[in-house]
Write a protein that holds these residues in place. Structure first.
Motif, PDB file in Angstrom:
ATOM      1  N   THR A 105       0.852  -1.186   0.000  1.00 18.24           N
ATOM      2  CA  THR A 105       0.000   0.000   0.000  1.00 18.24           C
ATOM      3  C   THR A 105       0.885   1.232   0.000  1.00 18.24           C
ATOM      4  O   THR A 105       2.028   1.203   0.471  1.00 18.24           O
ATOM      5  N   TYR A 106       0.344   2.321  -0.528  1.00 14.89           N
ATOM      6  CA  TYR A 106       1.077   3.580  -0.593  1.00 14.89           C
ATOM      7  C   TYR A 106       0.644   4.481   0.562  1.00 14.89           C
ATOM      8  O   TYR A 106      -0.558   4.641   0.816  1.00 14.89           O
ATOM      9  N   GLN A 108       1.451   8.414   1.827  1.00 14.08           N
ATOM     10  CA  GLN A 108       2.084   9.657   1.382  1.00 14.08           C
ATOM     11  C   GLN A 108       3.118  10.133   2.396  1.00 14.08           C
ATOM     12  O   GLN A 108       2.962   9.952   3.606  1.00 14.08           O
ATOM     13  N   TYR A 119      10.472   8.410  -5.090  1.00 16.91           N
ATOM     14  CA  TYR A 119       9.267   8.195  -4.292  1.00 16.91           C
ATOM     15  C   TYR A 119       7.981   8.429  -5.078  1.00 16.91           C
ATOM     16  O   TYR A 119       6.898   8.257  -4.534  1.00 16.91           O
ATOM     17  N   THR A 121       5.005   7.551  -7.318  1.00 17.39           N
ATOM     18  CA  THR A 121       4.323   6.322  -7.682  1.00 17.39           C
ATOM     19  C   THR A 121       3.823   6.406  -9.119  1.00 17.39           C
ATOM     20  O   THR A 121       3.950   7.436  -9.793  1.00 17.39           O
ATOM     21  N   ALA A 127       5.054   8.984  -2.268  1.00 21.53           N
ATOM     22  CA  ALA A 127       4.628   8.067  -1.213  1.00 21.53           C
ATOM     23  C   ALA A 127       5.696   6.996  -1.013  1.00 21.53           C
ATOM     24  O   ALA A 127       6.606   6.828  -1.822  1.00 21.53           O
ATOM     25  N   THR A 128       5.553   6.274   0.090  1.00 20.02           N
ATOM     26  CA  THR A 128       6.398   5.127   0.384  1.00 20.02           C
ATOM     27  C   THR A 128       5.598   3.851   0.201  1.00 20.02           C
ATOM     28  O   THR A 128       4.390   3.813   0.496  1.00 20.02           O
ATOM     29  N   ASN A 129       6.236   2.831  -0.301  1.00 25.67           N
ATOM     30  CA  ASN A 129       5.582   1.544  -0.560  1.00 25.67           C
ATOM     31  C   ASN A 129       5.742   0.671   0.675  1.00 25.67           C
ATOM     32  O   ASN A 129       6.856   0.288   1.037  1.00 25.67           O
ATOM     33  N   GLY A 149       8.275   4.791  -3.444  1.00 28.03           N
ATOM     34  CA  GLY A 149       7.032   4.508  -4.142  1.00 28.03           C
ATOM     35  C   GLY A 149       7.223   3.953  -5.536  1.00 28.03           C
ATOM     36  O   GLY A 149       6.323   3.298  -6.071  1.00 28.03           O
ATOM     37  N   ASP A 153       6.101  -4.050  -6.178  1.00 29.09           N
ATOM     38  CA  ASP A 153       5.728  -4.863  -5.022  1.00 29.09           C
ATOM     39  C   ASP A 153       6.569  -6.130  -4.931  1.00 29.09           C
ATOM     40  O   ASP A 153       6.943  -6.559  -3.831  1.00 29.09           O
TER      41      ASP A 153
END
Length: 674
Positions: A105-106, A108, A119, A121, A127-129, A149, A153
């Motif tokens: 999930t992302y 922010q 970062y 997406t 955002a960070t993953n 981001g 995955d």
């Protein structure tokens, strides 16, 4: 969180986490501030007004509570329990041995300008993953925040598997994941090319038409637990719904803390907003999975599972769906690039970067392939190179190679030689571990990569590195290491010793008797200068005085200067005496200290040599059997006793530890990390 749960959390943080009351602030107030900031994303200024505290006190309380909560990770992270044969829940009874579900999930985050391309997406957000893993009861079993981001995955999952405190999947068990992950040992993904998402089965949509669609529907219903968990997490904590002004490292630790408190709330509160009861789950397994790769055996097992679901539901009358024929592109003829053409392509890419063809997110703007094609035709008219597919396929190959080499550079025991473009392998075991993380790099050590420095300049701007990724257990280790190093540096003689010569000179010159002398000298110089200037200014009688009177004035002046020199020499002697006395006292103190430490070490050696280890074992047995360690099974306790009591050093370390350190050591023993 209700009041009972809050008071339980306060007690847990004080007894296990080490949260203490300060002189003017209780631990309950600190924790209340911390939870208020997380739940409502309150700013420091608002909390300062609400609690009538200074901004510094609010900041100190927040950082202290954050560390304490993260220290509770071994207790708050839930150990998953696999689905049993007699499972009654219709969502999970088809997946025997399943531990839960995982997904990314992302969240922010605010990062410096130079880090925004990494970062950003695919949706354009900064955002960070975050990789989240949960069980069927919506409890987090593992979380890994910190990846950029732009990272895929699958790459985040491979990193989680290979970390020291990473995701552990016992052999024979697995997690449910979506189509973005590989269907391999330990990870069960749906069939691609068939309907999958829950909305595809709702409303007027037709029911499943084949075993693959039936399997996907059952898979989606069970895997949806991770989506619900993420929704509940972001619904609880407002700080995760919008970017905060904390640093990247602190923000990632806040994400881990929110997941831990989420587990605590679901464990302590009788009724959760989703009204699902939670029971504590503890299970230990060996032979964990340490690689993410596709497997034909696993694909066959998925087919058999889909067929068994079909037969059990008795959907034999279903007809296979009518699948549209996919358009297949005609394969292009493969072409070998010459070194000159590759160098020309590198120069063309650099010119595009200079001319503004590179966007803020690190990618090139549309139409860059045509520009590169024209650039190649200008320098190599007879090459016949096209933007599509030649240049595009070459760039994809370069990006894959750069990704593998950049990942290799950060591994211990491996390296890269820029001078000749070769891979350095100091430890073959590390190379084998690296191939598990990146199977596509199996033959890269046999080739040279002279263009790697150019790739770093072109592709390195938007390449995710995962330098800030750390799980809750990694944070606990980092906190304990910092405390240990601080404790070792604080071991001194029991008082502060300052060996700065300048400070001692200042202390000697500004001692209790020095101010009077300094003031006296200053007044003398000031009065002499003032009288002399006044006399020459107004034509005083001293202008017409004879030589004897002038000699008397000169004698007074010379005597005052002599007095000043003598006083300066006295001050210098005082400073030298103070320094000499200090050095002598320091030598005596160090001598006494070393002698006392030698005696202490000798006595400790004698005590260790004459000690009866049976008493130590008895203490360890009583501690492990205490209610504090009730969350561990009997087998885990027996194993911990055996491992700890095998070595005298382990027994001494365990007995000297505090409550949190003992829990951490038990966790390491149970998971074969000690």
């Amino acid at each position: 969180m209700d009041r009972n749960s809050f008071h339980t959390l306060v007690l847990l943080t004080k007894e296990v986490g080490g949260l203490t009351d300060s002189k003017y602030m209780s631990s309950s107030e600190k924790l209340a501030m911390f939870l208020n900031i997380l739940a409502h994303h309150e700013k420091n200024r608002s909390i300062k007004v609400d609690y009538i505290r200074s901004g510094w006190s609010v900041s100190q309380a927040f950082n202290e509570c954050l560390k304490v909560i993260l220290k509770l990770a071994p207790l708050l992270l839930v150990n998953p329990k696999p689905v049993l044969e007699d499972e009654l829940d219709d969502r999970w009874r088809w997946f025997k041995g399943c531990l839960g579900a995982l997904d990314g999930t992302y969240i922010q985050i605010r990062v410096p300008s130079k880090g925004k391309p990494r970062y950003r997406t695919r949706k354009g957000e900064i955002a960070t993953n975050v990789l989240g893993v949960c069980d069927k009861n919506l409890n987090f079993t593992y979380v890994l925040p910190g990846w950029e981001g732009s990272a895929a995955d699958g790459r985040v999952l491979r990193n989680a598997i290979t970390r020291t405190n990473g995701l552990k999947i016992p052999e024979g068990n697995y997690y449910l994941c979506d189509g973005g992950y590989t269907n391999g040992n330990g990870f069960l993904s749906p069939y691609r090319g068939y309907r999958y998402w829950l909305r595809d089965w709702q409303g007027e949509n037709p029911p499943p038409q084949c075993r693959e669609e039936l399997f996907n529907m059952k898979h989606a219903r069970a895997r949806n637990v991770i989506e619900r968990t993420f929704g509940l997490l972001k619904g609880r904590w407002g700080i995760l719904r919008s970017p905060s002004w904390y640093s990247v490292k602190i923000h990632n630790r806040i994400i881990s803390a929110c997941c831990l408190i989420h587990n605590f709330i679901r464990r302590e509160m009788e009724v959760d907003p989703l009204e699902i009861d939670v029971e504590e789950q503890v299970e230990y397994q060996q032979n964990n999975i340490d690689v993410v790769e596709s497997s034909q055996e696993w694909t066959t097992w998925r087919d058999e599972l889909a067929q068994s679901i079909k037969m059990e539901i008795q959907k034999s009358s279903m007809q296979p769906p009518k699948r549209s024929k996919r358009r297949r592109s005609t394969p292009s003829t493969r072409r070998t690039w010459t070194p000159t053409e590759e160098s020309t392509l590198i120069n063309g890419l650099k010119e595009l970067c200079v001319n503004g063809w590179r966007a803020d997110n690190g990618t090139f703007r549309p139409g860059y392939l045509m520009e590169l094609e024209d650039y190649l035709h200008e320098h190599h008219p007879e090459s016949g190179l096209k933007g599509e597919p030649h240049v595009n396929s070459k760039l994809k190959f370069w990006k894959r190679c750069y990704a593998s080499l950049s990942l290799l550079k950060g591994r211990s025991g491996l390296g890269f030689q820029y001078s000749d473009g070769t891979i350095i392998i100091d430890d073959p075991k590390e190379w084998d571990k690296f191939l598990k993380d990146d199977p596509g790099a199996s033959n890269m050590n046999t080739k040279k990569w002279p263009l790697f420095a150019d790739w770093e300049e072109i592709f390195g701007k938007d390449r995710a590195t995962g330098e800030h990724a750390e799980g809750p257990l990694d944070v606990v280790e980092d906190i304990l290491k910092s405390q240990t190093s601080r404790l070792s540096t604080d071991m001194s003689l029991g008082f502060l010793i300052n060996v700065d010569d300048d400070e001692y000179e200042d202390e000697a010159s500004h001692g209790p008797n020095a101010p009077a002398e300094e003031a006296e000298n200053t007044d003398t110089r000031h009065n002499f200068t003032q009288t002399t200037e006044n006399e020459y200014a107004r034509g005083s009688p001293h202008e017409h005085t004879g030589p004897s009177e002038k000699q008397g004035e000169y004698a007074k002046t010379s005597s005052s200067s002599v007095n000043e020199k003598e006083k300066g020499k006295k001050r210098k002697r005082v400073v030298e005496d103070v320094n000499e006395t200090f050095l002598k006292s320091m030598a005596e103190v160090m001598k006494i200290f070393t002698e006392s430490q030698d005696k202490r070490i000798g006595s400790l050696i004698e005590k260790i040599g004459n000690r009866d280890h049976s008493d130590m074992r008895g203490q360890i047995y009583s501690i492990i059997e205490s209610p504090t360690f009730d969350l561990y099974t009997i087998e885990q306790r027996i194993k911990a006793k055996k491992v700890i009591c095998e070595d005298v050093k382990n027994m001494e370390i365990f007995l000297r530890m505090g409550e949190l350190e003992r829990h951490t050591m038990m966790f390491m023993v149970v998971n074969d990390k000690l």
